[in-house]
Design a protein around this motif. Structure first.
Motif, mmCIF file in Angstrom:
data_model
loop_
_atom_site.group_PDB
_atom_site.id
_atom_site.type_symbol
_atom_site.label_atom_id
_atom_site.label_comp_id
_atom_site.label_asym_id
_atom_site.label_seq_id
_atom_site.Cartn_x
_atom_site.Cartn_y
_atom_site.Cartn_z
ATOM 1 N N VAL A 110 0.815 -1.216 0.000
ATOM 2 C CA VAL A 110 0.000 0.000 0.000
ATOM 3 C C VAL A 110 0.851 1.270 0.000
ATOM 4 N N THR A 111 1.927 1.299 0.782
ATOM 5 C CA THR A 111 2.679 2.547 0.948
ATOM 6 C C THR A 111 3.928 2.640 0.080
ATOM 7 N N GLU A 112 4.385 1.509 -0.477
ATOM 8 C CA GLU A 112 5.602 1.545 -1.292
ATOM 9 C C GLU A 112 5.359 1.088 -2.722
ATOM 10 N N LEU A 113 4.780 -0.093 -2.882
ATOM 11 C CA LEU A 113 4.614 -0.639 -4.231
ATOM 12 C C LEU A 113 3.540 0.098 -5.019
ATOM 13 N N LYS A 114 2.379 0.292 -4.437
ATOM 14 C CA LYS A 114 1.293 0.964 -5.170
ATOM 15 C C LYS A 114 1.685 2.375 -5.612
ATOM 16 N N PRO A 115 2.269 3.195 -4.741
ATOM 17 C CA PRO A 115 2.710 4.517 -5.224
ATOM 18 C C PRO A 115 3.705 4.432 -6.378
ATOM 19 N N TYR A 116 4.602 3.441 -6.336
ATOM 20 C CA TYR A 116 5.555 3.279 -7.439
ATOM 21 C C TYR A 116 4.816 2.918 -8.728
ATOM 22 N N ILE A 117 3.888 1.972 -8.652
ATOM 23 C CA ILE A 117 3.137 1.549 -9.844
ATOM 24 C C ILE A 117 2.331 2.717 -10.397
ATOM 25 N N ASP A 118 1.660 3.463 -9.526
ATOM 26 C CA ASP A 118 0.832 4.579 -9.983
ATOM 27 C C ASP A 118 1.663 5.705 -10.583
ATOM 28 N N THR A 119 2.896 5.844 -10.136
ATOM 29 C CA THR A 119 3.773 6.886 -10.667
ATOM 30 C C THR A 119 4.380 6.502 -12.004
ATOM 31 N N ASN A 120 4.689 5.223 -12.174
ATOM 32 C CA ASN A 120 5.443 4.791 -13.344
ATOM 33 C C ASN A 120 4.608 4.099 -14.425
ATOM 34 N N PHE A 121 3.354 3.858 -14.150
ATOM 35 C CA PHE A 121 2.472 3.250 -15.139
ATOM 36 C C PHE A 121 1.169 4.033 -15.194
ATOM 37 N N SER A 122 0.438 3.841 -16.270
ATOM 38 C CA SER A 122 -0.774 4.621 -16.510
ATOM 39 C C SER A 122 -1.968 3.930 -15.846
ATOM 40 N N THR A 123 -2.219 4.265 -14.593
ATOM 41 C CA THR A 123 -3.202 3.540 -13.799
ATOM 42 C C THR A 123 -4.365 4.418 -13.359
ATOM 43 N N LYS A 124 -5.477 3.770 -13.096
ATOM 44 C CA LYS A 124 -6.579 4.380 -12.358
ATOM 45 C C LYS A 124 -6.287 4.109 -10.880
ATOM 46 N N ARG A 125 -6.119 5.142 -10.101
ATOM 47 C CA ARG A 125 -5.534 5.003 -8.766
ATOM 48 C C ARG A 125 -6.542 4.762 -7.654
ATOM 49 N N ASP A 126 -7.813 5.016 -7.897
ATOM 50 C CA ASP A 126 -8.808 4.916 -6.838
ATOM 51 C C ASP A 126 -9.171 3.466 -6.546
ATOM 52 N N LYS A 127 -9.832 3.232 -5.430
ATOM 53 C CA LYS A 127 -10.136 1.875 -4.984
ATOM 54 C C LYS A 127 -11.067 1.142 -5.948
ATOM 55 N N ASP A 128 -11.924 1.877 -6.641
ATOM 56 C CA ASP A 128 -12.869 1.215 -7.544
ATOM 57 C C ASP A 128 -12.172 0.537 -8.714
ATOM 58 N N HIS A 129 -10.895 0.832 -8.903
ATOM 59 C CA HIS A 129 -10.151 0.230 -10.007
ATOM 60 C C HIS A 129 -8.881 -0.480 -9.523
ATOM 61 N N THR A 130 -8.846 -0.817 -8.225
ATOM 62 C CA THR A 130 -7.683 -1.476 -7.634
ATOM 63 C C THR A 130 -8.128 -2.766 -6.964
ATOM 64 N N PHE A 131 -7.499 -3.889 -7.350
ATOM 65 C CA PHE A 131 -7.964 -5.204 -6.918
ATOM 66 C C PHE A 131 -6.794 -6.069 -6.450
ATOM 67 N N MET A 132 -7.132 -7.136 -5.731
ATOM 68 C CA MET A 132 -6.115 -8.069 -5.260
ATOM 69 C C MET A 132 -6.634 -9.493 -5.419
ATOM 70 N N ILE A 133 -5.735 -10.388 -5.850
ATOM 71 C CA ILE A 133 -6.103 -11.792 -6.058
ATOM 72 C C ILE A 133 -5.019 -12.684 -5.470
ATOM 73 N N GLY A 134 -5.454 -13.722 -4.768
ATOM 74 C CA GLY A 134 -4.507 -14.697 -4.248
ATOM 75 C C GLY A 134 -5.171 -16.037 -4.017
ATOM 76 N N SER A 135 -4.345 -17.056 -3.859
ATOM 77 C CA SER A 135 -4.857 -18.401 -3.579
ATOM 78 C C SER A 135 -4.199 -18.937 -2.320
ATOM 79 N N SER A 136 -4.869 -19.881 -1.677
ATOM 80 C CA SER A 136 -4.358 -20.501 -0.466
ATOM 81 C C SER A 136 -4.072 -19.421 0.575
ATOM 82 N N MET A 137 -2.846 -19.324 1.091
ATOM 83 C CA MET A 137 -2.521 -18.244 2.025
ATOM 84 C C MET A 137 -2.677 -16.879 1.362
ATOM 85 N N GLY A 138 -2.476 -16.817 0.049
ATOM 86 C CA GLY A 138 -2.698 -15.575 -0.685
ATOM 87 C C GLY A 138 -4.147 -15.137 -0.645
#
Length: 362
Positions: free
Chosen positions: A153-181
């Motif tokens: 949240v505080t390191e990776l997401k800001p880097y991605i939003d700064t260096n790639f063309s992203t929609k930054r709000d929660k309505d366009h931000t998702f997470m996917i994982g399996s098992s412990m993920g």
């Protein structure tokens, strides 16, 4: 017990740190090697960009765990993969999901379980249970899920939003994982409901095999009862396969379903599925990955009016807010030679065609 442990955890462990990029059938991979963090050990981050990625457009972002297992089976320890590039590309091509980029976060081998274990659930365990679990599965360490999420949240997401063309709000931000993920994903939407609009938790490890077998599921249920976010503006997907265990998943997921229902979730924002004979591995997850993706990021189809016609302006850009579709309804017999009054209406996707709306009303 040993085989169940291997199925649940070891299948997504990976000590393959080969530095060659995964080969993808569509789109491209950008790698950040050894991304540094104040909270957890450094690791590789692979970013999948869809075919035709264009910086003049804005994209949804999907954060996925166990990143080294997602794209290329020739580089995974078990020669299996999620086929993320194939599944996402097909759905985008068929206009069944919103365009997006995928941020694949590598797990860190021996630290994986502690990083994917939520601190506030671990903290509810009695001392003996916590110590046993820590010694057996976390190299004697406590849970570190809070730090893992702080990293995202505080390191990776800001880097991605700064260096790639992203929609930054929660309505366009998702997470996917399996098992412990899956466990850390549902924890993420509880701890950061303002950051993540939706999560998919596939074959979530409720850890009911660990003795005493009620302790960790009970702690998880108690946490979710108190902390599951409001259904307004959030979506949660849960699943399991009947080939993963006997009744364990049936019991645990049914409890989660009840908690979600009690919080006000319904079929529009909570999807719980069971897959017959599906087992706990990347091949099984790849086969059903399209379901959570379409649920979290459905491509809203153009509305069909009963009369007149609709002109669609897809992804209308703005300097002030995230881009969005704009539909302009023109009355029967519209002529550019005439002048017309203009009515601006909000919630545009709900106005004309009940077959395209979430509640089948218009």
């Amino acid at each position: 017990m040993k085989s169940r442990w291997l199925i649940i955890f070891l299948c997504v462990f990976s000590f393959s740190f080969a530095q060659t990029l995964p080969k993808v059938s569509s789109g491209s991979i950008k790698r950040i090697e050894n991304f540094k963090s104040r909270f957890i050990a450094s690791r590789n981050i692979d970013i999948w960009l869809p075919e035709g990625y264009n910086t003049t457009k804005k994209y949804n972002v999907v954060y996925m765990h166990d990143g080294q297992m997602l794209f290329d089976s020739t580089q995974t320890w078990n020669k299996k993969e999620w086929k993320v590039d194939e599944v996402f590309s097909e759905l985008i091509k068929e206009n069944r999901m919103e365009n997006c980029i995928v941020v694949a976060i590598w797990n860190n081998g021996n630290e994986r379980i502690s990083e994917y274990f939520p601190d506030k659930i671990f903290g509810q365990l009695d001392d003996m249970t916590g110590k046993k679990f820590s010694e057996k599965y976390c190299n004697g360490k406590s849970a570190n899920g809070d730090n893992y999420l702080k990293f995202i949240v505080t390191e990776l997401k800001p880097y991605i939003d700064t260096n790639f063309s992203t929609k930054r709000d929660k309505d366009h931000t998702f997470m996917i994982g399996s098992s412990m993920g899956g466990l850390i994903s549902v924890y993420a939407i509880c701890e950061y409901p303002e950051i993540f609009g939706g999560v998919a938790c596939m074959s979530t490890a409720w850890l009911s095999f660990f003795e005493p077998n009620y302790a960790i599921p009970a702690a998880t249920f108690e946490y979710l009862k108190k902390n599951l976010p409001s259904p307004s503006g959030h979506k949660i997907y849960m699943d399991y396969g009947t080939g993963e265990s006997d009744n364990v998943y049936t019991l645990t997921q049914s409890f989660i379903d009840l908690i979600a229902k009690g919080k006000g979730y319904n079929e529009s924002n909570y999807l719980s599925k069971v897959y017959d004979k599906a087992i706990h591995d990347e091949v099984s997850w790849s086969k059903r990955l399209s379901f959570p993706i379409e649920f979290l990021m459905p491509k809203i189809q153009p509305q069909k009016p009963a009369s007149g016609k609709i002109d669609l302006f897809e992804s209308f850009p703005s300097k002030f807010i995230t881009e969005r579709d704009v539909e302009v309804w023109l009355p029967e017999g519209y002529s550019p030679k005439k002048k017309y009054a203009v009515l601006y209406m909000h919630d545009g996707q709900m106005l004309f065609d009940a077959s395209t709306t979430w509640n089948h009303q218009s």
